[in-house]
Write a protein that holds these residues in place. Sequence first.
Motif, PDB file in Angstrom:
ATOM      1  N   ASN A  52     -51.033 -17.650 -77.920  1.00 50.01           N
ATOM      2  CA  ASN A  52     -50.856 -16.691 -76.831  1.00 50.01           C
ATOM      3  C   ASN A  52     -49.510 -16.937 -76.153  1.00 50.01           C
ATOM      4  N   GLN A  53     -48.573 -16.037 -76.403  1.00 55.13           N
ATOM      5  CA  GLN A  53     -47.179 -16.263 -76.011  1.00 55.13           C
ATOM      6  C   GLN A  53     -46.978 -16.338 -74.500  1.00 55.13           C
ATOM      7  N   LYS A  54     -47.549 -15.423 -73.743  1.00 52.58           N
ATOM      8  CA  LYS A  54     -47.257 -15.358 -72.308  1.00 52.58           C
ATOM      9  C   LYS A  54     -48.136 -16.271 -71.467  1.00 52.58           C
ATOM     10  N   SER A  55     -49.318 -16.637 -71.961  1.00 55.11           N
ATOM     11  CA  SER A  55     -50.159 -17.578 -71.213  1.00 55.11           C
ATOM     12  C   SER A  55     -49.924 -19.016 -71.651  1.00 55.11           C
ATOM     13  N   ASN A  56     -49.025 -19.203 -72.618  1.00 56.43           N
ATOM     14  CA  ASN A  56     -48.591 -20.545 -73.025  1.00 56.43           C
ATOM     15  C   ASN A  56     -49.749 -21.439 -73.469  1.00 56.43           C
ATOM     16  N   ASN A  57     -50.608 -20.903 -74.319  1.00 58.17           N
ATOM     17  CA  ASN A  57     -51.713 -21.721 -74.807  1.00 58.17           C
ATOM     18  C   ASN A  57     -52.057 -21.401 -76.252  1.00 58.17           C
ATOM     19  N   LEU A  58     -52.645 -22.393 -76.919  1.00 55.19           N
ATOM     20  CA  LEU A  58     -53.192 -22.251 -78.262  1.00 55.19           C
ATOM     21  C   LEU A  58     -54.700 -22.344 -78.166  1.00 55.19           C
ATOM     22  N   VAL A  59     -55.399 -21.444 -78.862  1.00 60.32           N
ATOM     23  CA  VAL A  59     -56.857 -21.372 -78.785  1.00 60.32           C
ATOM     24  C   VAL A  59     -57.451 -21.559 -80.175  1.00 60.32           C
ATOM     25  N   CYS A  60     -58.565 -22.282 -80.228  1.00 58.26           N
ATOM     26  CA  CYS A  60     -59.230 -22.546 -81.503  1.00 58.26           C
ATOM     27  C   CYS A  60     -60.666 -22.038 -81.474  1.00 58.26           C
ATOM     28  N   PHE A  61     -61.035 -21.248 -82.495  1.00 59.47           N
ATOM     29  CA  PHE A  61     -62.403 -20.797 -82.715  1.00 59.47           C
ATOM     30  C   PHE A  61     -62.883 -21.342 -84.055  1.00 59.47           C
TER      31      PHE A  61
END
Length: 253
Positions: A215-224
């Motif tokens: 997520n470019q603008k929220s500066n996070n990586l998410v894992c599912f």
Amino acid sequence: SYGDKGASNFTFFPLNDCKQPEEKGAQTNTVEGSGPHPTRQQHSYCHHALFHQGYLYVVDLGTDTISVYHFNDTNGEVKLINNQIKTEAGAGPRHIIFHPTKPLAFVCNELNSTTNVYRVDSSSGELEYIQTIKTRRQDDENDSSKENYPAELQFTPDEKYLLVSNRGDENLVIFNLNENNEKEILSVKEHLDCHGSFTRYFTFDPTGKFLLIANQKSNNLVCFSYNRDNGTYTFISQLDNIQSPQHMIFLNK
């Protein structure tokens, strides 16, 4: 070359004995034209180039075209096959992907939030239009305060679904791949919340068990985690303070 200040192009660089590209002998091919969008289509924008079965496919956001070239691997020359394939005016085609086993190609369109489906002629490399489907939910589309720009598209590891990221609506649209419907290859299964803002890229890990989202603008990586049995996703974790993530690759030892 995205052509930020003028017409865009793509270039073939010959490799020397050390497999390094050399400028001498490079061949540049320019894409000409424009589209109806007043700020995003003033000229061509080569957004994606991909080889498939001996042909080169160049997707141009600025001219609403997909160009198919025959590639001569002896001298590196390319030749346009017939006319460029036109998407809907103002669609802004961004990325193309080919099904691993079926003669199908899929293109996500950045400017009108749609995905196109084409049948691939393996003998000529040409694309035959089949379907256009929206990537957005109706409620999001009706919300005039929201702008949306599809970015990436990928298949699930089991090749049962096609995923497209919606930058703005902040979700992934998950499409069913309908093998027995020749006219409606895609249908919407669900929209998956990305737990962030402006998903520019996503991918599955090499095991095919996990979906990772940048997520470019929220500066996070998410894992599912991904359940192949029923095609569902479970949130696992996220990493914050990743400055403007835009892409991910896995390095195998």
